[in-house]
Structure formats: C-alpha cells, structure tokens
Design a protein around this motif. Structure first.
Motif, short mmCIF file in Angstrom:
data_model
loop_
_atom_site.label_atom_id
_atom_site.label_comp_id
_atom_site.label_asym_id
_atom_site.label_seq_id
_atom_site.Cartn_x
_atom_site.Cartn_y
_atom_site.Cartn_z
N THR A 147 -4.18 -1.47 0.38
CA THR A 147 -4.60 -0.21 1.35
C THR A 147 -5.86 -0.98 2.31
N GLN A 184 -5.92 7.35 0.45
CA GLN A 184 -5.68 5.89 0.98
C GLN A 184 -5.60 5.60 2.49
N ALA A 210 -8.01 3.39 4.82
CA ALA A 210 -7.44 2.57 5.65
C ALA A 210 -8.02 2.89 7.19
N ARG A 234 -4.37 0.04 -4.03
CA ARG A 234 -5.53 0.23 -3.42
C ARG A 234 -6.04 -0.67 -2.76
N TRP A 292 1.90 8.40 -0.37
CA TRP A 292 0.76 7.64 0.35
C TRP A 292 0.13 8.37 1.14
N HIS A 319 1.37 1.89 -3.56
CA HIS A 319 0.02 2.67 -3.83
C HIS A 319 -0.80 1.76 -4.44
N ALA A 350 0.88 -1.10 -0.09
CA ALA A 350 0.05 -0.04 -0.07
C ALA A 350 0.92 1.40 0.01
N SER A 351 1.89 1.27 0.86
CA SER A 351 2.72 2.61 1.02
C SER A 351 3.64 2.75 0.03
#
Length: 454
Positions: A118, A160, A164, A115, A155, A113, A109-110
């Motif tokens: 996330t 996002q 989360a 989704r 991020w 990126h 996720a970080s």
C-alpha cells in the motif's frame, strides 16, 4: 526528448505543459552521463527495461502455471510498447516503467492487503501524478477493479487507502504549491488543447483506436495461429481465474475507454502513444481469451519470433539507413545538430562570455541546449510562460542568442524585443549531414545580443 533534457536542467517544481518528475529523471541521468544521442537511447532502453521487469513480476502474480507464465511474459515483447515506442523518453513513455510497478503494488495491496505494498502504491501513484495528470484515467481503472472485487472492497473499507492517499498528496504537494504560485500553467495548456475541429478529433479517435489494435497484431495473430494449429497438450485450465481476469480487464481497458471518451467529450487530440505505458497487461488478456491454449508451443513460438525479429532488425538497420539517405524524406531532415554547432561558434566568435540563454523558433532552442557544448538554458518562443526560469534581468546580464527560421516573422519580431544597439543579425544557410550525404539547405537568422556592459 530534447524538451525533457532542457526542462531537466532546470529542476523546477513544474513546467508549462506537465508536472516535473520525468524531466527530473532526465536531468539526473545527464548529470552523470554525457549529453549524446547514444546515452539518450540508453536512458530510453533503461526505462523500457525497468517497465519490462515490472510487467514480468506483475504477470508472475497473476499467472501461476510455469508454462503459461512463460508465454504470458514473452507476448509483450511482440508489441512495440517496450521496443520501438520505448526508444523515446517523454511524459508518455515514462509510464512504461512506472505503471507496471504501480499495478503490481496495487494488486498486492488491494487483493492481499499487504501494508508495505500500500505504501509503495501510494508512492508510485504520486510519482505518476508528478509525471502527467493523464494517470488519473488508469487510476480510475484501479478504483473500479477494487470496487468489483471482494478483497478490494474490504481494502477500501480499511485505513490503507487513506494512507496511500495521504502519501500521494505528500509526494505531489510541492507541485501543488507551484501550481498555486504560477497560475497553473499545465491547466492553461490543457485548456488550449480543447475544442479542436471535429474532423481532426474523429481522425485522432479512429487513428488511436486502430493504432492500439495494430500494435497487438503480432500477439493476436501468433496466439490464434498456435492455438488453432498446435498439436501439443492443451492447458488444463485458463491462464487466470475469473476474478483475476476481471481485475486485469478493468485496470487495462478502463484507461483505453476513458482516453477515447475524453477525446470525444473534451474535443481534445489523443494518440495511441498516450496509452502504451498503461496497457502492459493487454497481451495477457489476449492469452486469457484464447482459453486453454497449448502453453509450451506458444511460449516457444513467441520467444523464437522475438529473437528472429530482433536479429532481423539489427541486420536490416544499415540497409534501412542506406534507403533513408537516398529518399527525399531524409533530404528534408532539419539540421538541428548543425544549427547547435553553428550558433555556438557564432556566439563564441563575437562574445567573450559563455552562451547562457538561447531562444527562437521551437524546438531549436531545446536542440541547442542538448547539442551545444555550452548547454545553455532554453527560452522557447521568447515566451517566459514556457520558461519560468528566464527573467529579463538574467537576459540583460548574460545576453541572448535567438535562432529564427528566416521566414518566421513571429520569431524575428519576438527577438527584436530583446535587441540592443549591440545586437547582431547573421543570416546563414545550414544543412544536415550524414557521412558524405548532405540534406537540403535551411535558411536561418542568428540574432546575437551580447550581455550588457558592466
């Protein structure tokens, strides 16, 4: 472990010490499988296997060279994280399975990126919080890793993280409601663990730190030996890039540092067991510190050592058990299973309704819940703050079996609060048995209070 079982039978939104998710898993597991020690061991092994799979996948994201990747994946098996310590199922070891996957999706996720990752990160972080609040410390490591990475900062500026976070709140919202309705028992428990004597706190501090280092002895020793003595071709570059190394160090070492710091600042007892589930990448950091170590000899040595060690343990297990039953330590083994059988027998001989509630000196009530064929509800210490599912009305309707060590005046006094004119007290000595071996006798008082006559 039997506490996880007794809590899992109730499926509450929270318990007096911890949030409920790990107990829910235990309850679901034993709704399918028989309540035997073998299937408890199988639950623990499954938990470890899921964590090992997640660690395998996470290392695959960080290490691209196939030979280095094999070495990095083999080294965690040289630690007790997924073996000795994993054969226990509680609020600490649940992170063996949850945290590697949480880190995997956080990395995707970080740093990428992704989704979907996330969403998975938010879901798993929520489940971690539903298992033990301690996860806030490793989550702090995730925050630091994102803040110190260019991709991570981008991020954090996006929508996002908010998605989360919203998913985390959604997952834990039933538990938050339960906290407000019940005066937050886990926070009361945490408060009771503060301000311990400095001698005990410093002892725990050093035992925790050196214990974690000790768990890495095989990894560091084997890596150092192979890297200094191997004659094979060295790797062309280190296992990870500088950015990946910083990311790995932050998510791995932050919870270690914070755990030790909180132990001192809050004067609360800590243990290395608290961290075994949140440092799955610690062996990878050791490998990275070795630089361009020959990966093929290291991978072969790690796999060989794991195989030889596992075979040796299987072969040596009967000899170890033979040694155990001939030592004074085993002779002092408390007869939990025997107490469960005897208490059930005594109840059935005198009461013609099922055994529904069992109380007494902890942890006998939990052991009876697990080992008794009746699987009654546990009522530890006769204290409703430990078992919110117990009410005086239910005790009045179904009766109560109390198990007290004969010298436990507190338990005997608490049991008398639920006594009626029909209450029967039965003193009995019980010993643990293994094969034809018998341990020492323990004296108990079984207090049977039958249900009220309709």
């Amino acid at each position: 472990m039997v506490e996880a079982y007794s809590w899992g039978r109730e499926f509450q939104l929270g318990y007096h010490q911890h949030p409920p998710f790990w107990a829910w898993l235990c309850g679901l597991w034993f709704s399918v499988f028989p309540s035997t020690p073998f299937f408890f061991a199988l639950l623990s092994a499954t938990n470890a296997a899921i964590g090992l799979w997640g660690t395998w996948r996470l290392i695959g994201e960080l290490v691209k060279n196939p030979e280095q990747r094999l070495a990095a994946r083999a080294l965690p098996l040289l630690t007790p994280f997924f073996t000795f310590y994993a054969f226990k199922f509680d609020a600490n070891t649940i992170f063996i399975s949850l945290w590697p996957w949480t880190l995997l999706f956080f990395y995707r996720a970080s740093e990428r990126h992704d989704r979907r990752a996330t969403l998975c990160f938010g879901l798993l972080s929520g489940l971690c919080l539903l298992s033990k609040y301690y996860v806030l410390l490793p989550l702090a490591g995730c925050a630091l890793a994102a803040l110190t990475s260019t991709n991570g900062r981008n991020w954090l500026r996006s929508r996002q993280p908010w998605i989360a976070g919203a998913l985390i709140i959604l997952v834990i919202s039933p538990h938050l409601w339960w906290l407000t309705e019940n005066q937050a028992p886990p926070l009361t428990y945490l408060h009771s663990r503060l301000n311990w004597p400095w001698a005990e706190i410093l002892h725990r501090f050093f035992m925790t730190g050196f214990g974690l280092l000790g768990m890495m002895t095989a990894v560091t020793g084997l890596t150092a030996l192979v890297c200094t003595r191997a004659h094979g071709p060295r790797a062309h570059h280190a296992t990870m890039t500088a950015g990946q190394t910083k990311w790995t160090a932050l998510v791995t070492l932050t919870p270690v540092v914070l755990t030790l710091a909180f132990g001192i600042v809050l004067r609360t007892p800590i243990s290395s067991e608290m961290m075994i589930g949140v440092v799955p990448l610690l062996p990878l950091l050791v490998l990275q510190a070795a630089g361009t170590c020959p990966p093929r000899p290291l991978a072969r040595a790690a796999v060989a050592l794991v195989a030889i060690g596992s075979l040796g343990l299987v072969i040596g297990a009967p000899a170890f058990m033979y040694y155990r039953v001939h030592t004074k330590r085993w002779a002092k083994q408390i007869p939990y299973e025997e107490v469960a059988r005897e208490s059930t027998r005594l109840w059935q001989e005198r009461v013609h309704t099922p055994l529904t509630y069992v109380a007494g000196s902890a942890p006998y009530s939990d052991f009876v819940t697990f080992y008794s064929a009746s699987h009654p509800h546990s009522f530890p210490w006769h204290d409703r703050s430990f078992a919110l599912w117990v009410t005086p009305e239910r005790i009045h309707q179904h009766g109560l079996l109390s198990i007290c060590e004969s010298n436990d005046s507190h338990c005997l006094a608490a049991a008398s609060l639920y006594a009626t004119p029909r209450t029967v007290r039965i003193p009995l000595a019980v010993a643990h048995h293994f094969g034809h071996y018998e341990g020492r006798m323990y004296n108990f008082t079984f207090i049977i209070t039958p249900p009220a006559v309709p």
